[in-house]
Motif scaffolding. Sequence first.
Motif, PDB file in Angstrom:
ATOM      1  N   GLY A   1       0.898  -1.234  -0.094  1.00 41.99           N
ATOM      2  CA  GLY A   1      -0.061   0.054   0.061  1.00 41.99           C
ATOM      3  C   GLY A   1       0.910   1.342   0.018  1.00 41.99           C
ATOM      4  N   ALA A   2       2.002   1.321   0.585  1.00 40.39           N
ATOM      5  CA  ALA A   2       2.873   2.374   1.089  1.00 40.39           C
ATOM      6  C   ALA A   2       3.241   2.581  -0.638  1.00 40.39           C
ATOM      7  CB  ALA A   2       3.623   2.392   2.248  1.00 40.39           C
ATOM      8  N   GLY A   3       3.978   1.782  -0.798  1.00 44.55           N
ATOM      9  CA  GLY A   3       4.511   1.892  -2.337  1.00 44.55           C
ATOM     10  C   GLY A   3       3.870   2.276  -3.307  1.00 44.55           C
ATOM     11  N   LEU A   4       2.567   1.665  -3.433  1.00 44.97           N
ATOM     12  CA  LEU A   4       1.292   2.052  -4.629  1.00 44.97           C
ATOM     13  C   LEU A   4       1.171   3.801  -4.555  1.00 44.97           C
ATOM     14  CD1 LEU A   4       0.086   1.033  -6.799  1.00 44.97           C
ATOM     15  CD2 LEU A   4      -1.687   0.343  -5.360  1.00 44.97           C
ATOM     16  N   ALA A   5       0.878   3.965  -3.144  1.00 42.18           N
ATOM     17  CA  ALA A   5       0.553   5.484  -2.717  1.00 42.18           C
ATOM     18  C   ALA A   5       1.602   6.346  -3.189  1.00 42.18           C
ATOM     19  CB  ALA A   5       0.190   5.459  -1.195  1.00 42.18           C
ATOM     20  N   ALA A   6       2.967   6.032  -2.821  1.00 41.45           N
ATOM     21  CA  ALA A   6       4.022   6.957  -3.273  1.00 41.45           C
ATOM     22  C   ALA A   6       4.201   7.164  -4.543  1.00 41.45           C
ATOM     23  CB  ALA A   6       5.304   6.190  -2.617  1.00 41.45           C
ATOM     24  N   SER A   7       4.248   6.072  -5.591  1.00 41.22           N
ATOM     25  CA  SER A   7       4.152   6.222  -6.897  1.00 41.22           C
ATOM     26  C   SER A   7       2.829   6.674  -7.327  1.00 41.22           C
ATOM     27  CB  SER A   7       4.249   4.747  -7.458  1.00 41.22           C
ATOM     28  OG  SER A   7       4.157   4.723  -8.858  1.00 41.22           O
ATOM     29  N   PHE A   8       1.806   6.592  -6.756  1.00 33.36           N
ATOM     30  CA  PHE A   8       0.770   7.563  -7.449  1.00 33.36           C
ATOM     31  C   PHE A   8       1.038   8.927  -7.135  1.00 33.36           C
ATOM     32  CE2 PHE A   8      -3.015   9.799  -6.629  1.00 33.36           C
ATOM     33  CZ  PHE A   8      -4.128   9.602  -7.791  1.00 33.36           C
ATOM     34  N   LYS A   9       1.442   9.196  -6.040  1.00 35.40           N
ATOM     35  CA  LYS A   9       1.551  10.720  -5.572  1.00 35.40           C
ATOM     36  C   LYS A   9       2.595  11.315  -6.466  1.00 35.40           C
ATOM     37  CE  LYS A   9       3.152  13.612  -1.700  1.00 35.40           C
ATOM     38  NZ  LYS A   9       3.413  13.788  -0.242  1.00 35.40           N
ATOM     39  N   ALA A  10       3.859  10.705  -6.834  1.00 33.34           N
ATOM     40  CA  ALA A  10       4.992  11.469  -7.369  1.00 33.34           C
ATOM     41  C   ALA A  10       4.454  11.676  -9.078  1.00 33.34           C
ATOM     42  CB  ALA A  10       6.070  10.180  -7.609  1.00 33.34           C
ATOM     43  N   ASN A  11       3.624  10.591  -9.623  1.00 32.78           N
ATOM     44  CA  ASN A  11       3.302  10.837 -10.819  1.00 32.78           C
ATOM     45  C   ASN A  11       2.068  11.636 -10.938  1.00 32.78           C
ATOM     46  OD1 ASN A  11       4.891   9.041 -12.996  1.00 32.78           O
ATOM     47  ND2 ASN A  11       4.342   7.841 -10.866  1.00 32.78           N
ATOM     48  N   PHE A  12       0.978  11.885  -9.973  1.00 29.63           N
ATOM     49  CA  PHE A  12       0.058  12.503 -10.092  1.00 29.63           C
ATOM     50  C   PHE A  12       0.254  14.163  -9.947  1.00 29.63           C
ATOM     51  CE2 PHE A  12      -3.762  14.708  -8.328  1.00 29.63           C
ATOM     52  CZ  PHE A  12      -4.988  14.298  -9.356  1.00 29.63           C
ATOM     53  N   THR A  13       1.480  14.560  -9.133  1.00 31.52           N
ATOM     54  CA  THR A  13       1.865  15.777  -9.016  1.00 31.52           C
ATOM     55  C   THR A  13       2.515  16.211 -10.253  1.00 31.52           C
ATOM     56  OG1 THR A  13       3.826  14.944  -7.732  1.00 31.52           O
ATOM     57  CG2 THR A  13       1.824  15.680  -6.451  1.00 31.52           C
ATOM     58  N   LYS A  14       3.324  15.336 -10.810  1.00 36.04           N
ATOM     59  CA  LYS A  14       3.970  15.719 -12.032  1.00 36.04           C
ATOM     60  C   LYS A  14       2.982  15.916 -13.211  1.00 36.04           C
ATOM     61  CE  LYS A  14       8.213  12.770 -11.286  1.00 36.04           C
ATOM     62  NZ  LYS A  14       8.827  11.779 -11.835  1.00 36.04           N
ATOM     63  N   PHE A  15       2.022  15.305 -13.227  1.00 41.59           N
ATOM     64  CA  PHE A  15       0.943  15.722 -14.297  1.00 41.59           C
ATOM     65  C   PHE A  15       0.372  17.076 -13.949  1.00 41.59           C
ATOM     66  CE2 PHE A  15       0.380  11.303 -14.841  1.00 41.59           C
ATOM     67  CZ  PHE A  15       0.763  10.962 -16.160  1.00 41.59           C
ATOM     68  N   GLY A  16       0.634  17.467 -12.620  1.00 40.80           N
ATOM     69  CA  GLY A  16      -0.133  18.768 -12.344  1.00 40.80           C
ATOM     70  C   GLY A  16      -1.387  18.661 -11.277  1.00 40.80           C
ATOM     71  N   GLY A  17      -1.711  17.364 -10.859  1.00 39.86           N
ATOM     72  CA  GLY A  17      -2.575  17.007  -9.748  1.00 39.86           C
ATOM     73  C   GLY A  17      -2.033  17.702  -8.432  1.00 39.86           C
ATOM     74  N   GLN A  18      -3.146  17.781  -7.583  1.00 40.58           N
ATOM     75  CA  GLN A  18      -2.834  18.539  -6.235  1.00 40.58           C
ATOM     76  C   GLN A  18      -3.303  17.306  -5.207  1.00 40.58           C
ATOM     77  OE1 GLN A  18      -5.084  21.856  -5.252  1.00 40.58           O
ATOM     78  NE2 GLN A  18      -4.270  21.996  -3.334  1.00 40.58           N
ATOM     79  N   ILE A  19      -2.313  16.974  -4.519  1.00 38.60           N
ATOM     80  CA  ILE A  19      -2.498  15.997  -3.062  1.00 38.60           C
ATOM     81  C   ILE A  19      -3.166  17.116  -1.993  1.00 38.60           C
ATOM     82  CG2 ILE A  19      -1.648  14.474  -1.527  1.00 38.60           C
ATOM     83  CD1 ILE A  19      -1.724  13.418  -4.534  1.00 38.60           C
ATOM     84  N   VAL A  20      -4.429  16.993  -1.769  1.00 37.98           N
ATOM     85  CA  VAL A  20      -4.876  18.123  -0.955  1.00 37.98           C
ATOM     86  C   VAL A  20      -4.794  17.534   0.574  1.00 37.98           C
ATOM     87  CG1 VAL A  20      -6.545  18.931  -2.562  1.00 37.98           C
ATOM     88  CG2 VAL A  20      -7.288  17.010  -0.964  1.00 37.98           C
ATOM     89  N   GLY A  21      -4.331  16.353   0.751  1.00 35.77           N
ATOM     90  CA  GLY A  21      -4.126  15.780   2.091  1.00 35.77           C
ATOM     91  C   GLY A  21      -3.748  14.196   2.198  1.00 35.77           C
TER      92      GLY A  21
END
Length: 404
Positions: free
Chosen positions: A194-214
């Motif tokens: 779970g932690a590895g999957l979330a980390a990969s999602f976060k890295a790529n989502f923010t590169k696309f321009g997405g915002q992690i709001v929490g």
Amino acid sequence: MIAITAALAAGSLTLTACGSRDDDGGSSNGDKTTVVIGVDAPLTGDLSALGLGIKNSADLAAKTANKKEYVKGVEFKIEALDDQAQPSVGQQNAQKFISNKDVLGVVGPLNSSVSQQMQKPFNDAGLTQVSPANTGTELTQGDGWKTGDSVRQFKTFFRTATTDEIQGAFAADYLYNQAKLKKVYLIDDQKTYGAGLAASFKANFTKFGGQIVGTDHINPDDRDFNAVVAKIKKTGAEALYYGGEYPAAGPLSQQLKDSGQNIPLMGGDGIYSGEFPKLNKKAEGDLATSVGKPVEQLDSAKAFIKDYEAAGYEDAYEAYGGLTYDATWSIIEAVKLAVEGNDGKVPSEGRKAVLDAMAKVKFDGVTGTISFDEFGDTTNHTMTAYKVKNNAWAPEFSGEPKLG
């Protein structure tokens, strides 16, 4: 999330219940040598739906090989052990497989955290492991993969599942570029997967321009998530991405909707189970990613689906059925190569011969072309996004990820 074990003995073999000693390795059963393929998965507990699908699919592969006499003079046998999704139990199971000299390869486990306790013992014993479900990138490439310094960790570990690096990138690409959701709240269960999957999602989502709001972490054994749900409500999140598995994801999603937040929960292959909608009365619209194209859409999977139904297994093949069949068959292919390279007999150093053959394995499997790269990772990077429609998972889109 999963792994596989089959190995033949080096040196002398003891008498076993399935036959007499065979000087070439394995146990003799009449005119055939018995080769055991171990299977490790959670056969009881919250994740047993996935584990039983793994066990049955491995069993079907062995029975199919025997029926076809795919490897002349060899009878394949499955030995399945229950790891209860517990790393310590998986480690004990690894030792049991290692001590059985007829085991030439092991399939499984489901969980990356369990695999972390099995990899080194298998590597030390030279016993091939093929997981249909382990997605933790570091299992094959080490922690250096995050900085582009990937180094193979264990020569005995292979997998038919793709990595969290690829799965997280695919999910981010789908959510940002296709679902057009730009604000995401991120939660993981603090386990390896779970932690590895979330980390990969976060890295790529923010590169696309997405915002992690929490961001938050939860205990996967909890079932009351109202405190974190209240925090999400204050952020204006358009989706919740969860790195974890379906037993917690189901109630988390329902409590999210019960709070008045009509936003989707998205996760990886750990929530892509028929059990998820059963645990969540408000699962409609939730999303998941899983490895490969849906087996139901693949011509290459038609025989597998038909044979699985004909075999009369009580449990569904679930998310990892096709990948497990292919993982098991990769060991069968390696045994075939080893036998053909040894005058038609199982080599006395069967485990070494099987491991040496794994690099040459390539075949058209249930889920597509099966082969492994220099790290032991599958060369098939196709992913599929699924959405819950009418209380069941339905495929939305298949492809390879665009990296953020």
